[in-house]
Scaffold this active site. Structure first.
Site, PDB file in Angstrom:
ATOM      1  N   GLU A  26       0.828  -1.228   0.000  1.00 30.12           N
ATOM      2  CA  GLU A  26       0.000   0.000   0.000  1.00 30.12           C
ATOM      3  C   GLU A  26       0.854   1.266   0.000  1.00 30.12           C
ATOM      4  O   GLU A  26       2.067   1.211   0.242  1.00 30.12           O
ATOM      5  CB  GLU A  26      -0.950   0.001   1.205  1.00 30.12           C
ATOM      6  CG  GLU A  26      -0.237   0.047   2.535  1.00 30.12           C
ATOM      7  CD  GLU A  26      -1.075   0.692   3.647  1.00 30.12           C
ATOM      8  OE1 GLU A  26      -1.559   1.819   3.451  1.00 30.12           O
ATOM      9  OE2 GLU A  26      -1.211   0.050   4.702  1.00 30.12           O
ATOM     10  N   LYS A 160      -3.197  -1.577  15.654  1.00 25.30           N
ATOM     11  CA  LYS A 160      -2.757  -0.793  16.808  1.00 25.30           C
ATOM     12  C   LYS A 160      -3.869  -0.774  17.848  1.00 25.30           C
ATOM     13  O   LYS A 160      -5.051  -0.770  17.508  1.00 25.30           O
ATOM     14  CB  LYS A 160      -2.454   0.635  16.370  1.00 25.30           C
ATOM     15  CG  LYS A 160      -1.172   0.759  15.573  1.00 25.30           C
ATOM     16  CD  LYS A 160      -0.651   2.187  15.616  1.00 25.30           C
ATOM     17  CE  LYS A 160       0.708   2.296  14.982  1.00 25.30           C
ATOM     18  NZ  LYS A 160       0.658   2.603  13.555  1.00 25.30           N
TER      19      LYS A 160
HETATM   20  N1  PSU Z   1      -2.773   1.979  10.796  1.00 24.94           N
HETATM   21  C1  PSU Z   1      -1.441   2.098  10.940  1.00 24.94           C
HETATM   22  N2  PSU Z   1      -0.716   2.659   9.927  1.00 24.94           N
HETATM   23  C2  PSU Z   1      -1.316   3.110   8.768  1.00 24.94           C
HETATM   24  C3  PSU Z   1      -2.734   2.963   8.638  1.00 24.94           C
HETATM   25  C4  PSU Z   1      -3.415   2.397   9.666  1.00 24.94           C
HETATM   26  O1  PSU Z   1      -0.898   1.709  11.943  1.00 24.94           O
HETATM   27  O2  PSU Z   1      -0.635   3.633   7.891  1.00 24.94           O
HETATM   28  C5  PSU Z   1      -3.403   3.406   7.377  1.00 24.94           C
HETATM   29  C6  PSU Z   1      -3.651   2.198   6.451  1.00 24.94           C
HETATM   30  O3  PSU Z   1      -3.524   2.595   5.112  1.00 24.94           O
HETATM   31  C7  PSU Z   1      -5.092   1.838   6.759  1.00 24.94           C
HETATM   32  C8  PSU Z   1      -5.702   3.205   6.985  1.00 24.94           C
HETATM   33  O4  PSU Z   1      -5.740   1.137   5.741  1.00 24.94           O
HETATM   34  O5  PSU Z   1      -4.696   3.945   7.672  1.00 24.94           O
HETATM   35  C9  PSU Z   1      -6.980   3.146   7.768  1.00 24.94           C
HETATM   36  O6  PSU Z   1      -7.571   4.395   7.792  1.00 24.94           O
HETATM   37  P1  PSU Z   1      -9.093   4.533   8.263  1.00 24.94           P
HETATM   38  O7  PSU Z   1      -9.077   4.148   9.722  1.00 24.94           O
HETATM   39  O8  PSU Z   1      -9.446   5.972   8.057  1.00 24.94           O
HETATM   40  O9  PSU Z   1      -9.892   3.574   7.445  1.00 24.94           O
END
Ligand code: PSU
Ligand code: MN
Length: 304
Positions: A26, A160
């Site tokens: 990604e 996390k």
């Molecule tokens: N959690 C992390 N590092 C990240 C992300 C999440 O520890 O870089 C990023 C990933 O790309 C994940 C996105 O898919 O954030 C999720 O965002 P949201 O909660 O807005 O869906």
């Protein structure tokens, strides 16, 4: 019709046509997850690690109105250096393509692009999930619904604990997503090997994981799988210390009224600030480890 919006790098297309292992990667981890210049070094190194295991890396992004699968070094650099690049989840994909805006793909949209290209295995750091307090905010990452719908396996170090891990696992159970541990009974909490919550199955090797995936898709079952791969023990951080850091970040988000798609990047930025280099080094190492395992799964899957 989707093919007119898709640009797969020739090396990746050749590997896919020949049935060789390919691993999707990604780009939101580059734009919103890691700081510059560590992100650029990471972007290149993670691709090298995939190659080192005999698979072809496919970093994804939306650039110049195309879903790009496999980025040039120049495009990787763009992702890592331009702070205006947007965070593109499922709902944003068509907007970014149609308007030509550059966008970094999250777990959800990387799964979409991988699936359009025919890639089955994807390595990331950690997935998005059900946020703490989601019972009132309804903040649930689109990553979970994507895992329910799209047939791509995501290798990550769990999630996390800024998320509600118990609710994230409940959600995945409801929508039928297998959560397979890589030689672990315990679902990992990103910086920590154990979250205190279990996985559905403890797979001892990559061949077993590949077989589970093949079986799932042979059965015509929709959706992907979460391959939960703990951080290598030497880079693990203390659970209680990280909990204190995360609580502080959540309080800052609340005080500043942060909502919606800005939430995860805001929390990540604050965790970084509060922990200095330690959390960053651990983050890089767990992501390398996920890339390694993903490449091995992809090789086993290609051999089936
Ligand atoms: N959690 C992390 N590092 C990240 C992300 C999440 O520890 O870089 C990023 C990933 O790309 C994940 C996105 O898919 O954030 C999720 O965002 P949201 O909660 O807005 O869906
Ligand atoms: Mn959200």
């Amino acid at each position: 019709m989707y093919k007119k919006y898709l640009s797969v790098a020739p090396e990746i297309q050749e590997a896919l046509d020949a049935g060789k292992p390919v691993v999707a990667l990604e780009s939101t981890i580059l734009t919103h997850g890691l700081p510059y210049p560590e992100n650029l070094d990471f972007a290149r190194k993670v691709e090298e690690i995939v190659r080192g295991e005999g698979a072809i890396p496919a970093t994804t992004a939306i650039i110049d109105g195309k879903m790009c699968v496999g980025l040039t070094d120049e495009q990787l650099e763009l992702m890592c250096t331009d702070p205006t690049i947007g965070k593109v989840s499922r709902r944003d994909v068509s907007t970014y393509i149609a308007t030509g805006l550059p966008g970094a793909t999250t777990v959800a949209s990387t799964m979409m692009l991988a699936n359009f290209a025919g890639i089955k295995i994807f390595a990331t750091g950690g997935i998005g999930g059900v946020h703490r307090g989601a019972e009132t905010t309804m903040d649930i990452s689109a990553d979970l619904e994507e895992l329910a719908e799209t047939p791509v396996a995501v290798v990550g170090a769990g999630c996390k604990s800024l998320l509600d891990i118990a609710l994230t696992l409940e959600y995945l159970e409801t929508v039928g997503v297998p959560v397979i541990g890589v030689d672990t009974d315990d679902f990992p909490a990103f910086y920590c090997r154990k979250s205190g919550h279990g996985v559905d199955y403890n797979a001892k090797d990559e061949a077993t994981i590949a077989k589970i995936l093949k079986t799932k898709w042979d059965l015509g079952l929709r959706g992907g799988a979460l391959i939960a791969n703990p951080i290598p023990a030497e880079y693990e951080l203390d659970f209680d210390e990280m909990e204190a850091v995360i609580t502080k970040a959540l309080e800052a988000a609340k005080a500043e009224g942060i909502k919606g798609k800005a939430t995860t990047p805001f929390l990540l930025k604050h965790i970084k600030e509060y922990t200095g280099g330690t959390a960053l080094a651990s983050n890089l190492q767990l992501a390398y480890n996920n890339a390694r395992v993903a490449a091995k799964i992809a090789a086993e899957y290609a051999a089936l």
